[in-house]
Design a protein around this motif. Sequence first.
Motif, short mmCIF file in Angstrom:
data_model
loop_
_atom_site.label_atom_id
_atom_site.label_comp_id
_atom_site.label_asym_id
_atom_site.label_seq_id
_atom_site.Cartn_x
_atom_site.Cartn_y
_atom_site.Cartn_z
N ALA A 110 0.83 -1.19 0.00
CA ALA A 110 0.00 0.00 0.00
C ALA A 110 0.87 1.26 0.00
O ALA A 110 0.63 2.20 -0.76
CB ALA A 110 -0.93 0.00 1.21
N CYS A 111 1.91 1.27 0.82
CA CYS A 111 2.82 2.42 0.86
C CYS A 111 3.62 2.52 -0.43
O CYS A 111 3.90 3.62 -0.91
CB CYS A 111 3.73 2.34 2.08
N ALA A 112 4.00 1.39 -1.00
CA ALA A 112 4.73 1.41 -2.27
C ALA A 112 3.86 2.00 -3.38
O ALA A 112 4.36 2.75 -4.22
CB ALA A 112 5.17 -0.01 -2.64
N ASN A 113 2.58 1.68 -3.37
CA ASN A 113 1.67 2.23 -4.38
C ASN A 113 1.45 3.72 -4.19
O ASN A 113 1.24 4.45 -5.15
CB ASN A 113 0.34 1.48 -4.37
N LYS A 114 1.49 4.21 -2.95
CA LYS A 114 1.33 5.64 -2.68
C LYS A 114 2.52 6.44 -3.20
O LYS A 114 2.37 7.59 -3.55
CB LYS A 114 1.18 5.89 -1.18
N ALA A 115 3.68 5.80 -3.22
CA ALA A 115 4.90 6.50 -3.65
C ALA A 115 4.92 6.74 -5.15
O ALA A 115 5.73 7.52 -5.62
CB ALA A 115 6.13 5.68 -3.24
#
Length: 116
Positions: A110-115
Amino acid sequence: MDERAAIGLIERARAETARLAASLTRQRDGIVEASEFTSNDDEHDPEGATIAFERAQVQALLRQAQDDLADLDRAAERVRAGVWETCERCGGPIAEERLTALPATRICIACANKAR
């Protein structure tokens, strides 16, 4: 995933990356050695730019492999600290599948996709 399995996964990834780094080092050394027998005038030598490009490309790949080794070492430290499966950004869990695919990852999907 238990600590032993995680360390094994990281060690296998590290061994593979170390082999890649060694191969790239040999390739870079070969390019440097071969360029010693050619003209140093890259501007007027039709092969000069190619040799310089190859050397720069292999050097960049080697630098990435060395960075990957350092990341895998830090991943092993996180396993021993008990935080390998915890996202450094949100504090949530990192899926086992993600860790299996990317043992050095420090963030959840999820955090990787936000980046992006």
